[in-house]
Design a protein around this motif. Structure first.
Motif, PDB file in Angstrom:
ATOM      1  N   THR A 602       0.789  -1.348  -0.006  1.00 52.02           N
ATOM      2  CA  THR A 602      -0.029   0.083  -0.075  1.00 52.02           C
ATOM      3  C   THR A 602       0.883   1.260   0.086  1.00 52.02           C
ATOM      4  O   THR A 602       1.993   1.296   0.352  1.00 52.02           O
ATOM      5  CB  THR A 602      -0.850   0.131   1.315  1.00 52.02           C
ATOM      6  OG1 THR A 602      -0.196   0.261   2.285  1.00 52.02           O
ATOM      7  CG2 THR A 602      -1.607  -1.111   1.479  1.00 52.02           C
ATOM      8  N   TYR A 626      -5.322   9.549   2.159  1.00 50.37           N
ATOM      9  CA  TYR A 626      -5.368   9.057   0.740  1.00 50.37           C
ATOM     10  C   TYR A 626      -4.673   7.691   1.293  1.00 50.37           C
ATOM     11  O   TYR A 626      -3.485   7.918   1.575  1.00 50.37           O
ATOM     12  CB  TYR A 626      -4.659   9.900  -0.180  1.00 50.37           C
ATOM     13  CG  TYR A 626      -4.885   9.293  -1.530  1.00 50.37           C
ATOM     14  CD1 TYR A 626      -5.749   9.341  -2.403  1.00 50.37           C
ATOM     15  CD2 TYR A 626      -3.623   8.384  -1.958  1.00 50.37           C
ATOM     16  CE1 TYR A 626      -5.575   8.616  -3.781  1.00 50.37           C
ATOM     17  CE2 TYR A 626      -3.760   7.590  -3.217  1.00 50.37           C
ATOM     18  CZ  TYR A 626      -4.517   7.921  -3.964  1.00 50.37           C
ATOM     19  OH  TYR A 626      -4.527   7.179  -5.247  1.00 50.37           O
ATOM     20  N   THR A 627      -5.205   6.679   0.705  1.00 50.37           N
ATOM     21  CA  THR A 627      -4.514   5.296   0.719  1.00 50.37           C
ATOM     22  C   THR A 627      -4.787   4.540  -0.437  1.00 50.37           C
ATOM     23  O   THR A 627      -6.006   4.411  -0.753  1.00 50.37           O
ATOM     24  CB  THR A 627      -4.923   4.300   2.203  1.00 50.37           C
ATOM     25  OG1 THR A 627      -4.743   5.178   3.248  1.00 50.37           O
ATOM     26  CG2 THR A 627      -4.168   3.293   2.177  1.00 50.37           C
ATOM     27  N   ARG A 628      -3.746   3.933  -1.035  1.00 45.30           N
ATOM     28  CA  ARG A 628      -3.997   3.202  -2.364  1.00 45.30           C
ATOM     29  C   ARG A 628      -3.424   1.802  -1.863  1.00 45.30           C
ATOM     30  O   ARG A 628      -2.209   1.528  -1.631  1.00 45.30           O
ATOM     31  CB  ARG A 628      -3.226   3.863  -3.519  1.00 45.30           C
ATOM     32  CG  ARG A 628      -3.464   3.107  -5.009  1.00 45.30           C
ATOM     33  CD  ARG A 628      -2.587   3.723  -6.099  1.00 45.30           C
ATOM     34  NE  ARG A 628      -0.940   3.369  -5.786  1.00 45.30           N
ATOM     35  CZ  ARG A 628      -0.176   4.365  -5.940  1.00 45.30           C
ATOM     36  NH1 ARG A 628      -0.599   5.537  -6.204  1.00 45.30           N
ATOM     37  NH2 ARG A 628       1.199   4.024  -5.786  1.00 45.30           N
ATOM     38  N   ASP A 630      -2.328  -1.204  -3.656  1.00 45.88           N
ATOM     39  CA  ASP A 630      -1.761  -1.463  -4.951  1.00 45.88           C
ATOM     40  C   ASP A 630      -1.654  -3.017  -5.047  1.00 45.88           C
ATOM     41  O   ASP A 630      -1.799  -3.286  -6.271  1.00 45.88           O
ATOM     42  CB  ASP A 630       0.012  -1.098  -4.875  1.00 45.88           C
ATOM     43  CG  ASP A 630      -0.024   0.464  -4.748  1.00 45.88           C
ATOM     44  OD1 ASP A 630      -0.970   1.123  -5.491  1.00 45.88           O
ATOM     45  OD2 ASP A 630       0.869   1.131  -4.261  1.00 45.88           O
ATOM     46  N   LYS A 656      -5.857  -6.827  -7.308  1.00 43.99           N
ATOM     47  CA  LYS A 656      -5.909  -5.504  -7.486  1.00 43.99           C
ATOM     48  C   LYS A 656      -6.685  -4.925  -6.116  1.00 43.99           C
ATOM     49  O   LYS A 656      -7.583  -5.620  -5.496  1.00 43.99           O
ATOM     50  CB  LYS A 656      -6.614  -4.861  -8.710  1.00 43.99           C
ATOM     51  CG  LYS A 656      -5.873  -5.336  -9.818  1.00 43.99           C
ATOM     52  CD  LYS A 656      -6.754  -4.833 -11.032  1.00 43.99           C
ATOM     53  CE  LYS A 656      -6.103  -5.147 -12.494  1.00 43.99           C
ATOM     54  NZ  LYS A 656      -6.935  -4.668 -13.484  1.00 43.99           N
ATOM     55  N   ILE A 659      -8.843   2.175  -3.589  1.00 44.89           N
ATOM     56  CA  ILE A 659      -8.640   3.351  -3.081  1.00 44.89           C
ATOM     57  C   ILE A 659      -9.601   3.838  -1.820  1.00 44.89           C
ATOM     58  O   ILE A 659     -10.475   3.970  -1.984  1.00 44.89           O
ATOM     59  CB  ILE A 659      -8.491   4.534  -4.235  1.00 44.89           C
ATOM     60  CG1 ILE A 659      -7.395   4.064  -5.257  1.00 44.89           C
ATOM     61  CG2 ILE A 659      -8.240   5.939  -3.654  1.00 44.89           C
ATOM     62  CD1 ILE A 659      -7.409   5.058  -6.429  1.00 44.89           C
ATOM     63  N   ARG A 661     -10.028   7.496   0.534  1.00 45.36           N
ATOM     64  CA  ARG A 661      -9.612   8.995   0.536  1.00 45.36           C
ATOM     65  C   ARG A 661     -10.803   9.680   1.579  1.00 45.36           C
ATOM     66  O   ARG A 661     -11.802   9.218   1.548  1.00 45.36           O
ATOM     67  CB  ARG A 661      -9.255   9.837  -0.601  1.00 45.36           C
ATOM     68  CG  ARG A 661     -10.465   9.917  -1.548  1.00 45.36           C
ATOM     69  CD  ARG A 661     -10.462   8.571  -2.423  1.00 45.36           C
ATOM     70  NE  ARG A 661     -11.209   8.890  -3.692  1.00 45.36           N
ATOM     71  CZ  ARG A 661     -11.583   7.666  -4.459  1.00 45.36           C
ATOM     72  NH1 ARG A 661     -11.643   6.646  -3.918  1.00 45.36           N
ATOM     73  NH2 ARG A 661     -12.333   7.976  -5.390  1.00 45.36           N
ATOM     74  N   SER A 686     -14.399   5.427  -0.305  1.00 49.57           N
ATOM     75  CA  SER A 686     -13.672   4.046  -0.077  1.00 49.57           C
ATOM     76  C   SER A 686     -14.132   3.304  -1.527  1.00 49.57           C
ATOM     77  O   SER A 686     -15.482   2.802  -1.083  1.00 49.57           O
ATOM     78  CB  SER A 686     -13.803   3.485   1.073  1.00 49.57           C
ATOM     79  OG  SER A 686     -12.734   2.164   1.093  1.00 49.57           O
ATOM     80  N   ARG A 689     -11.210  -1.615  -6.767  1.00 51.33           N
ATOM     81  CA  ARG A 689     -10.953  -1.729  -8.529  1.00 51.33           C
ATOM     82  C   ARG A 689     -11.776  -2.706  -8.827  1.00 51.33           C
ATOM     83  O   ARG A 689     -11.907  -2.915  -9.894  1.00 51.33           O
ATOM     84  CB  ARG A 689      -9.459  -1.957  -8.489  1.00 51.33           C
ATOM     85  CG  ARG A 689      -8.631  -0.719  -8.050  1.00 51.33           C
ATOM     86  CD  ARG A 689      -7.149  -0.834  -8.303  1.00 51.33           C
ATOM     87  NE  ARG A 689      -6.287   0.102  -7.804  1.00 51.33           N
ATOM     88  CZ  ARG A 689      -4.917  -0.036  -7.768  1.00 51.33           C
ATOM     89  NH1 ARG A 689      -4.421  -0.915  -8.458  1.00 51.33           N
ATOM     90  NH2 ARG A 689      -4.323   0.950  -7.223  1.00 51.33           N
TER      91      ARG A 689
END
Length: 806
Positions: A602, A626-628, A630, A656, A659, A661, A686, A689
């Protein structure tokens, strides 16, 4: 495992050598003295505390004489922090010895040197600043004052927990900004914490700074035991909101919770309390502590028993027994040893999960508005479904100061967990008798050096080793389907952290790096046809994390700006690597895991502003996060085989992520010496994907409301207090599996509107040396009906309690 034994022996030998070196160290006799002033006049009988900057847990306290003069003698060379306070006549009840305002200073002394430093209190600070100045550890794994921290944190003190009459961890965390806390079915049942719009497994749990997680759970996190943390003996709970993997390792992706236990204080202290109330509640708690003169030795011990004999539906018994103890031993001036033990034993009757009702739609592509008794049924009573769980955690920590600026710390933690689930043929729907046992063990050892080359810079570096074991036993009535699976993995981590400040502490910088390597053992099975046996296990990919934060405090406007960025990881659990179940139809193990899974990955950042106002009586904060995600781990229905191991029903794969935020807005107001108000609003957006439910196109993260509001207000009048606690959320999505169509449907549930009211009175006994506290709580004051993912919640109910302390 032989190498591990040698490592422990070497570590033990090193610790003995350090203790020996500490014992023969010589005194150097430096002196620090000065005068404490209050609005230009010497302040007699002020409290002055001296703390080694590299080890703030070791403190020396004195008082000024009638001329305001203090003096510390026979000090080791190094850098020290000084804190002076002058207590006012209207101390807040329960905060005995707390600093209500004061002055801060730093001094560096050499061998035999005499240093003079004066400390100045202002009348404005003395009269209007009601804030307790205390160290916070979790932001940088090092003690800092709150105004020095460059990350987003929340601290829940023991006084706040008493004011709210909380008795479980999940209750206490409801008011933390950005935290979504759920408990499915009431006390003792499955609890979850979703931080900043992420998943249950993305929040790490610590006990006194050491990781706690269940190696036998599907995700390898602490979720299976969150409901078993009752507040038996806790000094405070610190929460880091945001990435913390470079500090605390696996699972610290969205947040980290540190459950801190109290250190023993001088003389005897203790309490005995009981409470009873609605839903068949009965609770007992007792604590005792003793600190010896000179601080050489001390101990604490606590025991609690909490039981609900009825629960929400009248047949939902749940009980929990917690025991904890802590021993502090300081054999030499430079050496401290801390030993801690935590134990929990819990029992809970479980219900069947929610189900659809009526005729569900032909397609599950839409979103249904949850209407109880119309299109869904809440959890139903299951008279022969139960779970017993327990954990035992032992910790030993040694701290050795070579000098006041160079500290060595070593620790060992052994954690054992067990969950036993039994279900019979009774209850709704088709059920067959079964029994399963999940056992986990995690052993962790580490060593860390902390070096403070200058008064404005602290560098930490070290090594950590962790070994975990998972065992799953399954039993069927005839014994034909009995099976057992055992798996192991280990990891080694190397880390470095730097904490620096400039411009008299107004600019704060923190940075860290951590790398972790993994090793796997071939799993073993009770039957000859177990999977994974012919796979050549490769060393799993290494995890790397980097973290950095910065803050600047504008003294004139009392404004602090901060930013934090870091990547995170989660170690694939043993179940995700080697998960299996035994198929009685084919008399064979069916594989679900993948030994080659990569760690979850992440990236997260947040920026914030903090504004102090009204002479520090009010602190306002706004944070954008913000957190992604990955790379995550999910379950695939159609996935390739793992070598020669077939996975006919699918299995775990790297997938996948998503996200999350949003924004966190909070206000903490000390309106008067007797009035506290804390409020927060969190907005979360939130998304995933890939849709979470097959057949439904929605990518909105399940279980996360877009809006959440909390307020906690406490009013005191002499020895009486009243506390109001409110949590309100917007609607959210949650899945329900239909036993009629064998599909999962997505429902929209109404948000929570729970309000609690607590009040009490403290009777002072024998010149305030003893106290008797009478308190009561009305839960769900407005009797709001709401469901947690389709599980029922308690209506309006109450409890009353009595506590004796000395």
């Amino acid at each position: 495992m032989g190498g591990k034994g040698e490592t422990v022996k070497l570590l033990f030998s090193a610790l003995l050598a350090l203790i020996f070196c500490a014992g023969i160290s010589a005194q150097t006799g430096a002196t620090v003295t000065g005068t404490v002033f209050l609005d230009g006049q010497p302040a007699g009988d002020a409290v002055v505390q001296l703390t080694t900057s590299s080890n703030p847990t070791r403190t020396i306290t004195t008082r000024t004489d009638s001329n305001g003069v203090y003096r510390f003698e026979n000090l080791e060379p190094g850098t020290y922090q000084l804190w002076a306070e002058k207590r006012g006549p209207e101390d807040r009840p329960g905060l005995v010895g707390a600093a209500l305002g004061g002055a801060f200073g730093t001094v560096t002394v050499k061998v035999g040197q005499l240093k003079t430093i004066d400390l100045k209190l202002t009348l404005a600070v003395y009269e209007s600043s009601f804030r307790i100045r205390e160290f916070v550890t979790i932001a940088a794994d090092s003690n800092q004052f709150a105004e020095q921290i460059s990350k987003s944190i929340s601290v829940i003190g023991a006084q706040e927990m008493r004011d709210r009459a909380d008795f479980s961890l999940v209750e206490t965390l409801r008011s933390v900004p950005g935290f979504r806390v759920q408990q499915l079915g009431g006390f003792g049942r499955t609890a979850s914490i979703k931080s900043r719009g992420l998943r249950n497994q993305d929040t790490a749990v610590l006990i006194d700074g050491i990781r706690f997680r269940d190696a036998s759970s599907i995700s390898g996190d602490a979720s299976a035991f969150l409901s078993d943390f009752t507040l038996t003996s806790v000094s405070k709970i610190e929460v880091l909101r945001g990435s913390g993997s470079s500090l605390y390792g696996t699972n610290a992706i969205g947040g980290t919770i540190d459950f801190q236990t109290p250190r023993p204080q001088k003389d005897w202290h203790g309490s005995l309390s009981g409470a009873f109330g609605g839903l068949g509640l009965g609770r007992f708690r007792g604590n005792i502590s003793k600190g010896m003169i000179g601080g050489k030795f001390g101990f604490t011990a606590g025991l609690s028993r909490t039981a609900y004999t009825k629960g929400i539906d009248g047949d939902d018994r749940a009980d929990n027994t917690n025991f904890q103890t802590r021993v502090e031993f300081n054999p030499f001036s430079k050496t401290s040893i801390s030993a801690r033990l935590f134990a929990s034993d819990a029992y809970v009757k479980l219900n069947n999960g929610p189900d659809t009702f009526g005729t569900p739609p032909n397609s599950n592509a839409g979103i249904l508005f949850a209407n109880p008794g119309i299109n869904f049924l809440a959890d139903a009573n299951d008279p022969d479904n139960r779970q017993r769980s327990n954990f035992y955690n032992g910790q030993v920590v040694l701290t050795q100061a070579f000098t006041s600026d160079f500290i060595f710390e070593a620790f060992y933690s052994g954690l054992s967990t067990e969950r036993r689930n039994e279900n019979g043929p009774l209850g709704t729907g088709f059920q067959s008798a079964s029994k399963s046992v999940f056992e986990g063990a995690v052993q962790t050892a580490g060593a860390k050096f902390k070096w403070t080359p200058t008064r404005s810079n602290t560098l930490s570096f070290g090594y950590e080793f962790e070994s975990e074991r998972f065992r799953n036993d399954g039993f069927t009535p005839g014994g034909t389907g009995n099976f057992s699976t055992t798996a192991k993995q280990s990891g080694s981590a190397v880390f470095v952290q730097d904490l620096a400040s400039f411009f008299d502490g107004r600019l704060q910088l923190a940075g860290g790096f951590r790398t972790q390597f993994f090793d796997l053992d071939v799993p073993s099975f009770s039957r000859a046809n177990g999977p994974y046996q012919r796979i050549e296990l490769q060393r799993p990919p290494t995890a790397y994390t980097v973290d950095g934060s910065v803050s600047y405090y504008f003294e004139t406007s009392k404004t602090k700006l901060r930013a934090h960025i870091g990547n995170g990881y989660r170690v694939p659990s043993l179940y995700e690597r080697f998960g299996t179940f035994f198929s009685s139809f084919s008399s064979a193990f069916v594989a679900l895991g993948d030994p080659g899974l990569e760690p979850e990955k992440t990236l997260a950042f947040d920026v914030g502003i903090e504004q102090r106002a009204i002479k520090d009586r009010a602190v306002f904060s706004a944070v954008y996060f913000y957190t992604r995600l990955d790379r995550t781990i999910g379950f695939g229905n159609e996935v390739p085989n793992i070598g020669t191991t077939t996975r006919p029903f699918g299995g775990y794969v790297n997938t996948k992520g998503g996200i999350a935020r949003g924004g966190e807005f909070s206000a903490d107001i000390k309106a008067t010496r007797s009035t506290d108000i804390a409020a927060s609003y969190t907005f979360t957006n939130s998304d995933q994907r890939v849709p979470q439910v097959t057949g439904n196109p929605s990518i909105e993260t399940l279980g996360i409301p877009a809006h959440q509001f909390t307020v906690v207000a406490t009013q005191r009048y002499k020895d009486f207090w009243v506390n109001f606690d409110l949590l309100a959320t917007s609607n959210y999505l949650a899945p329900i599996f239909s036993n009629s169509t064998f599909r999962t449907y997505v429902f929209q549930f109404k948000g929570n509107r729970r309000a609690d009211l607590t009040a009490g009175y403290t009777f002072k006994v024998r010149n305030d040396k003893m106290s008797l506290r009478l308190f009561g709580t009305a839960e769900n004051l407005f009797d709001h009906e709401y469901y947690e993912n389709g599980f029922r919640t308690a209506g309006r109910n109450g409890r009353i309690g009595l506590s004796f302390g000395f």
